[in-house]
Scaffold this active site. Structure first.
Site, PDB file in Angstrom:
ATOM      1  N   ASN A 148       0.828  -1.217   0.000  1.00 23.70           N
ATOM      2  CA  ASN A 148       0.000   0.000   0.000  1.00 23.70           C
ATOM      3  C   ASN A 148       0.857   1.261   0.000  1.00 23.70           C
ATOM      4  O   ASN A 148       0.672   2.171   0.802  1.00 23.70           O
ATOM      5  CB  ASN A 148      -0.948   0.010   1.204  1.00 23.70           C
ATOM      6  CG  ASN A 148      -1.929  -1.118   1.167  1.00 23.70           C
ATOM      7  OD1 ASN A 148      -2.657  -1.300   0.192  1.00 23.70           O
ATOM      8  ND2 ASN A 148      -1.947  -1.921   2.218  1.00 23.70           N
ATOM      9  N   ARG A 153       7.813   7.201  -1.697  1.00 21.51           N
ATOM     10  CA  ARG A 153       7.783   6.963  -0.254  1.00 21.51           C
ATOM     11  C   ARG A 153       8.598   5.729   0.125  1.00 21.51           C
ATOM     12  O   ARG A 153       9.277   5.715   1.144  1.00 21.51           O
ATOM     13  CB  ARG A 153       6.334   6.809   0.226  1.00 21.51           C
ATOM     14  CG  ARG A 153       6.238   6.784   1.753  1.00 21.51           C
ATOM     15  CD  ARG A 153       4.820   6.657   2.247  1.00 21.51           C
ATOM     16  NE  ARG A 153       4.785   6.577   3.709  1.00 21.51           N
ATOM     17  CZ  ARG A 153       3.859   5.940   4.400  1.00 21.51           C
ATOM     18  NH1 ARG A 153       2.895   5.306   3.757  1.00 21.51           N
ATOM     19  NH2 ARG A 153       3.900   5.902   5.706  1.00 21.51           N
ATOM     20  N   ARG A 214       4.349  -1.528   8.866  1.00 23.13           N
ATOM     21  CA  ARG A 214       5.424  -2.291   8.220  1.00 23.13           C
ATOM     22  C   ARG A 214       6.616  -2.474   9.153  1.00 23.13           C
ATOM     23  O   ARG A 214       7.419  -3.392   8.949  1.00 23.13           O
ATOM     24  CB  ARG A 214       5.867  -1.600   6.931  1.00 23.13           C
ATOM     25  CG  ARG A 214       4.715  -1.327   5.969  1.00 23.13           C
ATOM     26  CD  ARG A 214       5.133  -0.393   4.839  1.00 23.13           C
ATOM     27  NE  ARG A 214       3.988   0.134   4.102  1.00 23.13           N
ATOM     28  CZ  ARG A 214       3.293   1.205   4.452  1.00 23.13           C
ATOM     29  NH1 ARG A 214       3.635   1.880   5.541  1.00 23.13           N
ATOM     30  NH2 ARG A 214       2.266   1.617   3.737  1.00 23.13           N
ATOM     31  N   LYS A 270       2.027 -11.481  -3.704  1.00 27.19           N
ATOM     32  CA  LYS A 270       2.670 -10.520  -4.602  1.00 27.19           C
ATOM     33  C   LYS A 270       4.083 -10.184  -4.149  1.00 27.19           C
ATOM     34  O   LYS A 270       5.018 -10.150  -4.957  1.00 27.19           O
ATOM     35  CB  LYS A 270       1.851  -9.237  -4.700  1.00 27.19           C
ATOM     36  CG  LYS A 270       2.453  -8.250  -5.700  1.00 27.19           C
ATOM     37  CD  LYS A 270       2.056  -6.827  -5.401  1.00 27.19           C
ATOM     38  CE  LYS A 270       2.902  -5.859  -6.240  1.00 27.19           C
ATOM     39  NZ  LYS A 270       2.600  -4.458  -5.893  1.00 27.19           N
ATOM     40  N   ASP A 289      -0.879  -7.441  -9.285  1.00 27.93           N
ATOM     41  CA  ASP A 289      -1.681  -6.583  -8.421  1.00 27.93           C
ATOM     42  C   ASP A 289      -2.840  -6.044  -9.256  1.00 27.93           C
ATOM     43  O   ASP A 289      -3.053  -6.479 -10.395  1.00 27.93           O
ATOM     44  CB  ASP A 289      -0.841  -5.445  -7.823  1.00 27.93           C
ATOM     45  CG  ASP A 289      -0.155  -4.601  -8.898  1.00 27.93           C
ATOM     46  OD1 ASP A 289      -0.463  -4.782 -10.107  1.00 27.93           O
ATOM     47  OD2 ASP A 289       0.686  -3.764  -8.544  1.00 27.93           O
ATOM     48  N   HIS A 291      -3.132  -3.282 -10.691  1.00 26.06           N
ATOM     49  CA  HIS A 291      -2.600  -2.602 -11.874  1.00 26.06           C
ATOM     50  C   HIS A 291      -2.351  -3.604 -13.006  1.00 26.06           C
ATOM     51  O   HIS A 291      -2.756  -3.388 -14.153  1.00 26.06           O
ATOM     52  CB  HIS A 291      -1.299  -1.886 -11.495  1.00 26.06           C
ATOM     53  CG  HIS A 291      -0.704  -1.048 -12.580  1.00 26.06           C
ATOM     54  ND1 HIS A 291      -1.246   0.143 -12.987  1.00 26.06           N
ATOM     55  CD2 HIS A 291       0.383  -1.243 -13.359  1.00 26.06           C
ATOM     56  CE1 HIS A 291      -0.507   0.663 -13.948  1.00 26.06           C
ATOM     57  NE2 HIS A 291       0.493  -0.165 -14.207  1.00 26.06           N
ATOM     58  N   PHE A 342       4.481  -3.417 -17.570  1.00 27.70           N
ATOM     59  CA  PHE A 342       4.141  -2.700 -16.344  1.00 27.70           C
ATOM     60  C   PHE A 342       4.704  -1.274 -16.394  1.00 27.70           C
ATOM     61  O   PHE A 342       4.014  -0.296 -16.098  1.00 27.70           O
ATOM     62  CB  PHE A 342       4.707  -3.447 -15.134  1.00 27.70           C
ATOM     63  CG  PHE A 342       4.426  -2.792 -13.809  1.00 27.70           C
ATOM     64  CD1 PHE A 342       3.259  -3.065 -13.121  1.00 27.70           C
ATOM     65  CD2 PHE A 342       5.337  -1.910 -13.251  1.00 27.70           C
ATOM     66  CE1 PHE A 342       3.000  -2.459 -11.889  1.00 27.70           C
ATOM     67  CE2 PHE A 342       5.093  -1.294 -12.032  1.00 27.70           C
ATOM     68  CZ  PHE A 342       3.914  -1.579 -11.350  1.00 27.70           C
TER      69      PHE A 342
END
Length: 448
Positions: A148, A153, A214, A270, A289, A291, A342
């Site tokens: 996420n 980041r 995380r 994933k 994912d 996407h 991708f």
């Protein structure tokens, strides 16, 4: 070109259609490379320098259309000529392994083009995209951070982790910069081993650095590795035994290696597949994912489940269907082909490889139109007014998206909520580019 290599750099003959640093190091595979612009130059001279800190050196890369230039910088005293030659050879061996230069990318592109018309249309714009062969431990932690999240980041998090838990190896000034640039030296830190991230207090430290939930995943995964496989140094490369075990998954079957990875905290299908593809030599693996699911629906006829736009939640069934469908199309290096598609679908690369129209061409076209008739001139004026109106709408849209993204990010940071706007930076960038494009076109027409 090789004869004009800057002092300290070695030259490896390598076409940029075999390796494009500008794409490969920025498309979300690795997150620790730093990029410095070089003074504007003409012809095929390098435009950027890329740097990565290993455990004993900083590797610096530049690229022209026909050569990859490399050098290593070590802490401490200057090396003797003999030591420098040995270190250059070590760096070259590492480069060939890291970028998997034994793989003929042109041959793969031809194979994929024969099997897939979608790929065939993209190959000329997106050449030189290959999968990295990374250190498995760094790769695992980086993609635990990717949950996420977005590339900027993740990059900040990984650099913060290295700075917190690895001592400074060396400080280097930026490469040749324009006179107006006043950047200071950068400090380089290697990636910390599992033993340094296994202590209980790591959780709170990483949370303080913005890792959120995380932080717990990383600490517990490091502890599992150390407790199960040990942290003593196993060889001359200063790698811990648990790191050697993780690297040893390269020798297992894909299913067996995936099963081991899924035992770690914060590792789902994933993340496991990203590690399998990018560090454990499983070239056929396709990380899926939402996407990638939408790519499969848009380009490869995969049916939509639960919605007209492919926005249904990712389930094991959908994951397997997408991975199987794309693997059947692309073959044994399906994971590599997936990386090209991708990247091509990312908004950040929407204009990559597209040459902008030259001012001379625009002037000629406008001039030819204005000479035809007065009605043509009126039509031009009307089109310009429409473009101005469209530009205003785009600017307002960009401001609205930016405001929403900022508000959502603030909420996510405050409450540690997974970001639902991970691609918004790309959206905002795209809107701004559209506005700039319209402005540029309007100015050109007024001048004419």
């Amino acid at each position: 070109m090789a004869s004009s290599v800057l002092a300290g750099f070695r030259a490896l003959p390598l076409s940029d259609v075999q390796l494009s640093l500008a794409v490969v190091l920025k498309c979300g595979q690795s997150f620790r490379w730093t990029c410095y612009p070089l003074p504007s130059s003409t012809g095929t001279s390098p435009t950027h320098e890329y740097r990565l800190c290993l455990r004993d050196r900083v590797v610096c890369l530049r690229q022209s259309s026909d050569y990859l230039f490399y050098r290593s910088v070590f802490p401490g005293e200057h090396l003797s000529a003999e030591q420098e030659a040995a270190s250059d050879e070590e760096t070259l061996i590492w480069l060939k392994d890291y970028f998997q230069l034994d793989v003929d990318l042109l041959k793969l592109y031809d194979q994929w083009s024969d099997r897939d018309q979608v790929f065939n249309k993209l190959k000329s714009r997106f050449s030189g995209i290959r999968v990295l062969r990374q250190d498995p431990w760094e790769n695992l932690v980086s993609f635990i951070c990717s949950s996420n999240n977005n590339i900027p980041r993740i990059t900040k998090m990984v650099h913060a982790l290295c700075k917190q838990y690895s001592p400074s190896l060396i400080s280097l000034p930026p490469p040749e910069l324009s006179e107006s640039d006043s950047q200071g030296s950068a400090t380089y830190h290697s990636f910390p081993p599992p033993s340094l991230l296994a202590a209980p207090e790591v959780k709170s430290t990483l949370r303080g650095l913005g890792f959120g939930y995380r932080a717990d995943y990383i600490q517990r995964t490091a502890k599992m590795l150390v407790d199960t496989h040990g942290s003593s140094i196993s060889n001359s490369e200063s790698r811990e035994k648990c790191e050697e075990w993780l690297t040893g998954l390269r020798g297992m079957s894909t299913e067996a290696a995936r099963e081991e990875l899924l035992k770690f905290v914060g590792v789902g299908r994933k993340v496991a597949d990203c590690v399998l593809l990018m560090s454990l030599d499983k070239k056929e693996v396709i990380p899926v994912d939402t996407h990638v699911h939408q790519i499969a629906i848009k380009h490869y006829g995969l049916r939509t489940v639960g919605g007209s736009k492919g926005k249904s939640a990712m389930t094991p069934r959908i994951y397997n269907e997408v991975a199987t469908k794309l693997a059947d199309i692309w073959g044994g290096y399906a994971g590599w082909a997936h990386t090209v598609l991708f990247t091509a679908d990312l908004k950040a690369f929407s204009s990559f490889g597209i040459e902008p129209p030259t001012p001379a061409t625009s002037i000629m076209n406008v001039g030819a139109s204005t000479l035809t008739s007065s009605s043509s001139s009126k039509r031009k004026h009307s089109e310009t007014q429409n473009e101005v109106e469209m530009q205003n709408k785009v600017i307002l849209m960009g401001a609205a998206v930016a405001a929403i993204a900022a508000a959502a990010t603030a909420v996510a940071v405050a409450h540690d909520v997974p970001s639902l706007l991970e691609d918004d930076s790309d959206v905002i960038s795209s809107v701004e580019e559209d506005a700039n494009s319209l402005t540029s076109r309007r100015v050109k027409r007024r001048r004419c």
